[in-house]
Scaffold this active site. Sequence first.
Site, short mmCIF file in Angstrom:
data_model
loop_
_atom_site.label_atom_id
_atom_site.label_comp_id
_atom_site.label_asym_id
_atom_site.label_seq_id
_atom_site.Cartn_x
_atom_site.Cartn_y
_atom_site.Cartn_z
CG HIS A 166 -3.64 7.24 2.71
ND1 HIS A 166 -3.83 7.16 4.08
CD2 HIS A 166 -3.33 6.00 2.31
CE1 HIS A 166 -3.62 5.91 4.47
NE2 HIS A 166 -3.32 5.18 3.41
CG HIS A 195 2.18 -0.12 4.46
ND1 HIS A 195 1.89 -1.06 5.43
CD2 HIS A 195 1.05 0.62 4.31
CE1 HIS A 195 0.64 -0.88 5.85
NE2 HIS A 195 0.10 0.14 5.19
CG HIS A 201 -4.38 2.71 -0.62
ND1 HIS A 201 -5.32 2.09 0.17
CD2 HIS A 201 -3.42 3.16 0.26
CE1 HIS A 201 -4.95 2.15 1.44
NE2 HIS A 201 -3.81 2.81 1.52
CG ASP A 208 -2.03 -0.92 1.20
OD1 ASP A 208 -2.03 -1.80 0.31
OD2 ASP A 208 -2.93 -0.82 2.06
CG ASP A 209 0.09 3.74 2.21
OD1 ASP A 209 -1.09 3.60 1.84
OD2 ASP A 209 0.44 3.65 3.40
NI NI Z 1 -2.66 3.21 3.22
#
Ligand code: NI
Length: 379
Positions: free
Chosen positions: A252, A342, A248, A197-198
């Site tokens: 955020h 991540h 995603h 993620d991210d």
């Molecule tokens: Ni995230």
Amino acid sequence: MSRHVLHQPETPLWLSARAAVVLVAVLVFAALAAGWAAARPATVFVDGQRVRVAAGSTVASLTEKGVVSATAGDLLSVDGAVIARRGGQAPDIERNGLPVDDGQRLYTGDRLVSRDGRDVTESVVTTEKAVPFETRFEGKGPLLEIKTLGVPGVMRVVQGERSGIEVTSTVVSAPVDEVVLRTAPRPGAKIVALTFDDGPVPGQTDKILDILKANQVPATFFALGKAVKRHPELAQRIVAEGHQLANHSFSHPAFTRIDDKAVKWQVQASGKTIYKTTGVETRWIRPPYGQTDTRVLKDLRALKTHVVMWDVDPQDWRRPGTDKIVRNVVANAKPGSIILLHDGGNDRRQTVAAVGKIIAELRARGYQFVTVQDIAAMK
Ligand code: NI
């Protein structure tokens, strides 16, 4: 001269000077008598009692002085409590057997009969209220899907206009519960999905891609639209090397804390960026922080997305050390697991260092790696 006038033959005889004096006297007497009569107190009967009242008294003035003691009724709420004292029906007063106005002047001999006014119950109003629906979760697993959309019910409420006290409430239509399915890939084969993620973030995502390539392991990247915009070459590399690129959000935010319009924008802006950069039209989304609620799930469903959570979370973002990350994943992974890691958001050296070890350890236990899309297809 006057003598001359008097001698005119057409002048009536009675209009002599003496007669005029008499007429004036009569008029003055009549006026005095009327004035005396007007100023004289009157004697009236109020509810059977003889009362002397000032000249010129009216029903209103006697009520004001308390001579007429009947009062207005009260205004009552629907449950019988007093909302306004004397707020009900005015007292009922009759003069000589007939209804009378407040302004009526009273004369000697008048008979007043008074009765208290009746209490009045407030009026009621009918309104319709929404009955919220419940959300039920069925099953267990990291893939979320709304099975049945919730529909609020309608309740008709009758309540006191002033007091707001409810008299009756009737369910006109019952709410339909929302059912959210939590599904897991069928745990037949020993397969797991690694997710990152991210990102994408240079110096991290590319290193992870190198390790995945060396091990021939596909993974899924839940990318932020703004990071894809900044590092298009990394997003393109993710796709070129056979990984799944998914959404995603753009920047955020927790979807539970922004409104429907903002959720829609976050999903669509990120989706468009991913599409323009890589040609991939993704319908897979992981909400930031994994935060969802009924409203957000409904929004995401309206956007025709598949919501992906996880079931293995080694908390790599806390940077507990590479070994802890590896041990946590290996200890908790089971057939069908979706593993949360991540590649962005902060310094991910520990995660980068853990990826190769995770792959080796799970492979040693007989696991194979697939993308989220592939694992979901096996449910
Ligand atoms: Ni995230």
